[in-house]
Design a protein around this motif. Structure first.
Motif, PDB file in Angstrom:
ATOM      1  N   SER A  59       0.827  -1.201   0.000  1.00  0.00           N
ATOM      2  CA  SER A  59       0.000   0.000   0.000  1.00  0.00           C
ATOM      3  C   SER A  59       0.868   1.260   0.000  1.00  0.00           C
ATOM      4  CB  SER A  59      -0.908   0.001   1.226  1.00  0.00           C
ATOM      5  OG  SER A  59      -1.565   1.247   1.347  1.00  0.00           O
ATOM      6  N   PRO A  60       0.494   2.257  -0.795  1.00  0.00           N
ATOM      7  CA  PRO A  60       1.220   3.544  -0.760  1.00  0.00           C
ATOM      8  C   PRO A  60       0.892   4.349   0.492  1.00  0.00           C
ATOM      9  CG  PRO A  60      -0.639   3.684  -2.269  1.00  0.00           C
ATOM     10  CD  PRO A  60      -0.564   2.256  -1.824  1.00  0.00           C
ATOM     11  N   GLU A  61      -0.177   3.943   1.198  1.00  0.00           N
ATOM     12  CA  GLU A  61      -0.595   4.684   2.389  1.00  0.00           C
ATOM     13  C   GLU A  61       0.187   4.292   3.630  1.00  0.00           C
ATOM     14  OE1 GLU A  61      -4.644   3.589   2.569  1.00  0.00           O
ATOM     15  OE2 GLU A  61      -5.211   4.612   0.713  1.00  0.00           O
ATOM     16  N   VAL A 111       2.104  -1.806   4.294  1.00  0.00           N
ATOM     17  CA  VAL A 111       1.336  -3.031   4.535  1.00  0.00           C
ATOM     18  C   VAL A 111       0.935  -3.614   3.184  1.00  0.00           C
ATOM     19  CG1 VAL A 111       0.452  -2.290   6.782  1.00  0.00           C
ATOM     20  CG2 VAL A 111      -0.836  -1.734   4.702  1.00  0.00           C
ATOM     21  N   PRO A 112       0.756  -4.949   3.110  1.00  0.00           N
ATOM     22  CA  PRO A 112       0.363  -5.557   1.833  1.00  0.00           C
ATOM     23  C   PRO A 112      -1.098  -5.233   1.493  1.00  0.00           C
ATOM     24  CG  PRO A 112       0.436  -7.219   3.560  1.00  0.00           C
ATOM     25  CD  PRO A 112       1.018  -5.967   4.154  1.00  0.00           C
ATOM     26  N   VAL A 113      -1.379  -5.081   0.242  1.00  0.00           N
ATOM     27  CA  VAL A 113      -2.741  -4.917  -0.240  1.00  0.00           C
ATOM     28  C   VAL A 113      -3.222  -6.290  -0.718  1.00  0.00           C
ATOM     29  CG1 VAL A 113      -4.230  -3.848  -1.967  1.00  0.00           C
ATOM     30  CG2 VAL A 113      -2.354  -2.542  -0.932  1.00  0.00           C
ATOM     31  N   VAL A 114      -4.260  -6.792  -0.069  1.00  0.00           N
ATOM     32  CA  VAL A 114      -4.794  -8.108  -0.422  1.00  0.00           C
ATOM     33  C   VAL A 114      -5.989  -7.925  -1.347  1.00  0.00           C
ATOM     34  CG1 VAL A 114      -5.813 -10.250   0.436  1.00  0.00           C
ATOM     35  CG2 VAL A 114      -4.048  -9.066   1.792  1.00  0.00           C
ATOM     36  N   ARG A 115      -5.889  -8.501  -2.549  1.00  0.00           N
ATOM     37  CA  ARG A 115      -7.015  -8.480  -3.468  1.00  0.00           C
ATOM     38  C   ARG A 115      -7.880  -9.708  -3.180  1.00  0.00           C
ATOM     39  NH1 ARG A 115      -8.044  -5.913  -8.213  1.00  0.00           N
ATOM     40  NH2 ARG A 115      -5.895  -5.142  -8.329  1.00  0.00           N
ATOM     41  N   ALA A 116      -9.106  -9.466  -2.709  1.00  0.00           N
ATOM     42  CA  ALA A 116      -9.975 -10.554  -2.277  1.00  0.00           C
ATOM     43  C   ALA A 116     -10.481 -11.359  -3.469  1.00  0.00           C
ATOM     44  CB  ALA A 116     -11.150 -10.010  -1.478  1.00  0.00           C
ATOM     45  N   ASP A 117     -10.371 -12.700  -3.362  1.00  0.00           N
ATOM     46  CA  ASP A 117     -10.878 -13.602  -4.393  1.00  0.00           C
ATOM     47  C   ASP A 117     -12.190 -14.259  -3.968  1.00  0.00           C
ATOM     48  OD1 ASP A 117      -8.639 -13.164  -6.055  1.00  0.00           O
ATOM     49  OD2 ASP A 117      -7.474 -14.616  -4.894  1.00  0.00           O
TER      50      ASP A 117
END
Length: 503
Positions: free
Chosen positions: A54-56, A59-65
């Protein structure tokens, strides 16, 4: 999660123990009702993958499947009970929210009777786990561990007492979420003891005194170490555990020791039941499976030593799965059959197992033949009948009347040979592929459950008198009658033995 090492060692059970446990699971557990009182949880999962940070924030950005929800905590104990073929009533707290509604729908769909008390101002306990691949990224808990208002506890105990009237065993499932206060535990245990119902406790607090008077407390090693204040010295932990048995008025203490199995403690002795060797993928829910198995055994009168071995088998099943998935009665029966080295024992099945097996045979193109009888004192006439039956198809299923059923049909002096021994003898014959015991006067329930292609009876019947003939013809099957071998019957053999004894 993720594949782990093989844990445990081979569980050793005598043939008679295997048969006893198989019979208990198949015939007694479906009649058993378990009352579970404890902390109800809704387990939520979001599965996805990580593509970037995340640029914020770092932390990792998790793309929900995909996502899923399932009952957890005491609710998972109830799910294990019904998966093992028994009935379950669940008592605990929830909020008045969507999570309660989802939880109740899932419990009802599984066959769990829920008697949940909704408390204003508190949420239904829920745990949301976010996973990327096989790695948990974060867990978000919605819960309140504070004590609820006094009227909520009174309603909780009223529902518990109402359900206790029809229960054969009680489980107190403590996840430290506010249900099992010391007062609730002591009142529930007192009510159960007055009713003569055993109580098993899965503890979460270091103060085991709140569970005093229970039949057994089932801590893991970490929970026992926390309660005793002894850490790292297994022998000393167990010594302290043995002292708890007398101090707390228990029948015994049951210590689960992960890959080392289960240790039963009495004041003057111990019994160690080793764990089953198994590739471990996920230990989630294994403790709930163990206490559900132990409770069903306690309700059925199974000695603690054999109950511990069976609980280890059940735990071995669930740790080989990914996620919180209960062990089923069919899986337990399969594990028990695997304890026997003689392949003929694998032919004796419960009706649910048999129905599944027959469906698989028919899907593979096999023609399934069914016949039935008492088969008391197996003789050449029986063997010839079964060999003739087998000629009508590729798989032969034999139904035999239980001991109680034979007695009702032929009188109190019969059977001469017990049902397990009769099943064993028939299983040893090359002509048979499966053997099932039924309690009813006729095998109609078996016939409807397995839907054989061919139904065979001896020549002393007519097609009009063969039980199940209309049903078999209705799904395209046929009925065959085969001639009897003259001069051979169990009654004749019994008469000849009696005459020789008098001579």
């Amino acid at each position: 999660m993720g594949a782990g090492p093989r844990h445990g060692q081979e569980i050793s059970l005598l043939r008679d123990e295997v048969h006893y446990l198989q019979d208990t699971i198949a015939r007694r557990w479906p009649q058993t009702k378990v009352l579970i009182l404890g902390d109800v949880i809704l387990d939520k999962y979001v599965y996805g993958h990580v593509e970037r940070i995340s640029p914020e924030a770092p932390v990792p950005v998790v793309r929900a499947d995909r996502s899923s929800e399932q009952p957890g905590g005491a609710a998972n104990v109830a799910m294990n009970v019904v998966a093992m073929g028994a009935r379950a009533t669940l008592v605990g707290f929830t909020g008045r929210d969507a999570d309660r509604e989802l939880l109740e729908r899932q419990l009802a769909a599984a066959g769990v009777d829920s008697a949940l008390v909704a408390v204003d101002g508190t949420p239904t306990t829920a745990k949301l786990r976010v996973l990327a691949g096989q790695h948990q990224v974060v867990r978000l808990d919605h819960e309140s561990t504070a004590e609820r208002p006094a009227p909520a506890y009174e309603e909780l105990l009223q529902r518990f007492e109402a359900a206790l009237a029809s229960a054969q065993v009680v489980i107190l499932s403590d996840y430290a979420k506010g249900v099992l206060t010391k007062t609730v535990c002591q009142r529930a245990i007192a009510l159960a003891r007055k009713a003569g119902v055993p109580v098993l406790v899965d503890p979460k607090t270091r103060d085991f005194s709140r569970y005093a008077g229970a039949t057994t407390i089932c801590p893991n090693r970490g929970e026992l170490a926390l309660a005793t204040g002894v850490h790292g010295d297994v022998e000393e932990e167990l010594n302290h555990g043995q002292r708890y048995v007398e101090q707390l008025g228990l029948s015994h203490l049951t210590v689960t020791m992960s890959e080392k199995g289960i240790c039963l403690l009495w004041p003057d002795r111990r019994h160690h039941a080793p764990a089953v060797a198994r590739q471990v993928f996920d230990v989630s829910g294994a403790g709930d499976t163990v206490i559900a198995t132990l409770a069903l055994c306690a309700a059925s009168g199974v000695p603690p030593e054999q109950a511990a071995s069976l609980a280890n088998l059940a735990a071995g099943i669930v740790v080989a799965k990914v996620g919180t998935v209960p062990a089923s009665a069919g899986e337990l029966l399969s594990e028990l059959r695997a304890r026997n080295k003689d392949g003929s024992d694998l032919k004796a099945m419960s009706l649910p197992e048999l129905a599944e097996k027959v469906a698989a045979w028919q899907a593979a193109g096999d023609k399934v033949v069914f016949t039935n009888g008492c088969f008391d004192l197996v003789h050449v006439g029986h063997v010839t009948l079964l060999e003739q039956c087998r000629e009508f198809g590729t798989r032969l299923v034999v139904g035999i009347n239980s001991d109680a059923s034979v007695s009702r049909l032929k009188g109190p002096t019969r059977p001469i040979i017990g049902e397990q021994q009769r099943a064993r003898l028939l299983s040893a014959l090359a002509a048979t592929d499966a053997v099932v015991i039924f309690d009813e006067p006729t095998p109609i329930d078996v016939i409807k459950a397995i839907r054989p292609d061919v139904l065979v009876k001896g020549g002393d019947y007519t097609e009009a008198t063969v039980v199940g003939a209309p049903e078999v013809r209705s799904w395209g099957g046929r009925v065959e009658l085969v001639p009897l071998v003259e001069g051979f019957s169990t009654s004749d053999i019994v008469r000849r033995i009696g005459a020789q004894a008098k001579a």
